[in-house]
Design an enzyme around this catalytic site. Structure first.
Site, PDB file in Angstrom:
ATOM      1  N   HIS A  52      48.044  43.962  52.625  1.00  0.00           N
ATOM      2  CA  HIS A  52      46.744  43.634  51.926  1.00  0.00           C
ATOM      3  C   HIS A  52      45.703  43.359  52.928  1.00  0.00           C
ATOM      4  O   HIS A  52      44.594  42.847  52.823  1.00  0.00           O
ATOM      5  CB  HIS A  52      46.666  42.258  51.253  1.00  0.00           C
ATOM      6  CG  HIS A  52      47.567  42.494  49.790  1.00  0.00           C
ATOM      7  ND1 HIS A  52      48.098  41.306  49.384  1.00  0.00           N
ATOM      8  CD2 HIS A  52      48.101  43.525  49.375  1.00  0.00           C
ATOM      9  CE1 HIS A  52      48.798  41.517  48.296  1.00  0.00           C
ATOM     10  NE2 HIS A  52      48.707  42.994  48.254  1.00  0.00           N
ATOM     11  N   CYS A  73      31.655  54.765  54.436  1.00  0.00           N
ATOM     12  CA  CYS A  73      32.462  55.724  55.233  1.00  0.00           C
ATOM     13  C   CYS A  73      33.600  55.274  55.955  1.00  0.00           C
ATOM     14  O   CYS A  73      34.358  56.066  56.650  1.00  0.00           O
ATOM     15  CB  CYS A  73      31.333  56.346  56.541  1.00  0.00           C
ATOM     16  SG  CYS A  73      31.157  55.287  57.680  1.00  0.00           S
TER      17      CYS A  73
HETATM   18  P1  OAD Z   1      50.376  32.919  45.876  1.00  0.00           P
HETATM   19  O1  OAD Z   1      49.622  31.575  46.222  1.00  0.00           O
HETATM   20  O2  OAD Z   1      50.663  33.492  44.724  1.00  0.00           O
HETATM   21  O3  OAD Z   1      51.963  32.329  45.951  1.00  0.00           O
HETATM   22  C1  OAD Z   1      52.369  31.240  46.973  1.00  0.00           C
HETATM   23  C2  OAD Z   1      53.693  30.900  46.919  1.00  0.00           C
HETATM   24  O4  OAD Z   1      54.015  30.081  48.164  1.00  0.00           O
HETATM   25  C3  OAD Z   1      53.963  29.910  45.738  1.00  0.00           C
HETATM   26  O5  OAD Z   1      55.376  30.720  45.195  1.00  0.00           O
HETATM   27  C4  OAD Z   1      54.393  28.667  46.524  1.00  0.00           C
HETATM   28  O6  OAD Z   1      55.640  28.193  45.508  1.00  0.00           O
HETATM   29  C5  OAD Z   1      54.625  29.254  47.497  1.00  0.00           C
HETATM   30  N1  OAD Z   1      54.646  28.009  48.719  1.00  0.00           N
HETATM   31  C6  OAD Z   1      53.780  26.951  48.824  1.00  0.00           C
HETATM   32  N2  OAD Z   1      53.955  26.157  49.892  1.00  0.00           N
HETATM   33  C7  OAD Z   1      54.977  26.759  50.681  1.00  0.00           C
HETATM   34  C8  OAD Z   1      55.703  26.633  51.896  1.00  0.00           C
HETATM   35  N3  OAD Z   1      55.027  25.421  52.669  1.00  0.00           N
HETATM   36  N4  OAD Z   1      56.658  27.543  52.427  1.00  0.00           N
HETATM   37  C9  OAD Z   1      57.276  28.428  51.335  1.00  0.00           C
HETATM   38  N5  OAD Z   1      56.480  28.597  50.150  1.00  0.00           N
HETATM   39  C10 OAD Z   1      55.557  27.985  49.903  1.00  0.00           C
HETATM   40  O7  OAD Z   1      50.559  33.709  47.211  1.00  0.00           O
HETATM   41  P2  OAD Z   1      50.915  35.230  47.435  1.00  0.00           P
HETATM   42  O8  OAD Z   1      52.229  35.435  46.745  1.00  0.00           O
HETATM   43  O9  OAD Z   1      50.904  35.715  48.790  1.00  0.00           O
HETATM   44  O10 OAD Z   1      45.967  38.952  47.412  1.00  0.00           O
HETATM   45  O11 OAD Z   1      49.838  35.966  46.658  1.00  0.00           O
HETATM   46  C11 OAD Z   1      49.874  37.585  46.633  1.00  0.00           C
HETATM   47  C12 OAD Z   1      48.481  38.075  46.700  1.00  0.00           C
HETATM   48  O12 OAD Z   1      47.574  37.388  45.655  1.00  0.00           O
HETATM   49  C13 OAD Z   1      47.739  37.505  48.107  1.00  0.00           C
HETATM   50  O13 OAD Z   1      47.796  38.580  49.086  1.00  0.00           O
HETATM   51  C14 OAD Z   1      46.419  37.718  47.504  1.00  0.00           C
HETATM   52  C15 OAD Z   1      46.267  37.167  46.257  1.00  0.00           C
HETATM   53  O14 OAD Z   1      45.339  37.480  45.223  1.00  0.00           O
HETATM   54  C16 OAD Z   1      44.749  39.676  48.080  1.00  0.00           C
HETATM   55  O15 OAD Z   1      44.021  38.835  48.578  1.00  0.00           O
HETATM   56  C17 OAD Z   1      44.536  41.087  47.920  1.00  0.00           C
END
Ligand code: OAD
Length: 247
Positions: A118, A129
């Site tokens: 990302h 550009c």
């Molecule tokens: P999310 O916020 O969707 O998910 C975070 C996950 O981390 C959840 O399933 C939590 O249960 C888990 N979590 C929280 N604390 C934790 C810890 N201490 N250890 C392990 N796990 C923990 O975030 P992403 O899955 O990264 O996109 O989201 C994917 C994408 O959605 C991001 O890259 C972003 C967002 O929109 C862009 O910015 C393009």
């Protein structure tokens, strides 16, 4: 054999390991996740702040939000989970780190060759550009930063509706398909195409392990779900692995 000893045994023979991460791995570094209660998308509107249309409609608002997040990230440090993953990469030299995170904390912790799906929040480039923009962003002048070509400068993150960087995605898919052990750590696995990587790995024979305190959209596909925070579990995993090797 219990699940942890099965994982340790597989790690000891695996040639290819993937560590796939999301916002949860940076939670213990003080960086908010997106979809947890109180996460970024509970407070802010992704259509306004993380899309090309939102940027065109109000670039000042989008810049203000990214500079706010950048300041938090600038002051944050990798946590024990990031360091453990960098250590895992040293231990298993064929371990590939693939991240959805834009904070570069894996690299700060010493991880090598991190595949960023990302983009990153540290750099900027031209919306028109694509030329990198190396000057500091200064919002105090109330002017949106502009490229020499006249295009608007934007943060180098991938927004909703945009393609993922093709080379990064290709490398990630190849690593997932080759992997024998695949970790999905700190991600809700709700954003595609990244969320397809654990499934792709499983379909190609990997032992897939989720590390997440909560159930996710893909938990049912996992061979093993560890319901712990990454900063707690991963250092323990390394200790257990060393004990396993010395048995
Ligand atoms: P999310 O916020 O969707 O998910 C975070 C996950 O981390 C959840 O399933 C939590 O249960 C888990 N979590 C929280 N604390 C934790 C810890 N201490 N250890 C392990 N796990 C923990 O975030 P992403 O899955 O990264 O996109 O989201 C994917 C994408 O959605 C991001 O890259 C972003 C967002 O929109 C862009 O910015 C393009």
């Amino acid at each position: 054999m219990n699940h942890l000893s099965e994982l340790l045994s597989r790690l000891s023979t695996a040639e290819n390991i993937v560590i796939f991460t999301g916002a949860g791995v940076s939670a213990e570094s003080g960086i908010a996740t997106f979809r947890d209660p109180g996460g970024l998308w509970a407070k802010f509107n992704p259509a306004e702040l993380a899309s090309a249309d939102g940027f065109m409609a109000n670039p000042e608002r989008v810049w203000g939000w990214y500079q706010y997040r950048r300041n938090i990230i600038d002051e944050s440090s990798p946590n024990a989970g990031h360091f453990a993953m960098a250590q895992m990469q040293k231990m298993w030299h064929r371990a590939t780190v693939i991240t959805q995170n834009v904070d570069r904390l894996h690299q700060k912790a010493g991880a090598r060759g991190v595949i960023e799906l990302h983009g990153n929040i540290i750099e900027n480039h031209c919306f028109e550009c694509s030329e990198p923009y190396l000057d500091e962003i200064d919002l105090s002048s109330n002017k949106n930063p502009q490229c020499g070509c006249g295009g608007m400068i934007r943060p180098s993150v991938v927004w909703f509706g945009e393609m993922l960087p093709a080379l990064a995605m290709k490398k990630a898919e190849i690593s997932a398909m080759k992997s024998e052990v695949f970790f999905s750590i700190g991600t809700s696995a709700e954003v595609y195409p990244a969320a397809n990587l654990p499934i792709l790995a499983k379909e190609n024979g990997a032992y897939v392990v989720e590390v997440n305190p909560n159930e996710t959209a893909i938990s049912d596909y996992m061979n093993l779900c560890v319901r712990e925070n990454s900063a707690e579990f991963l250092p323990k995993l390394l200790i257990e692995y060393k004990k396993f090797l010395n048995k």
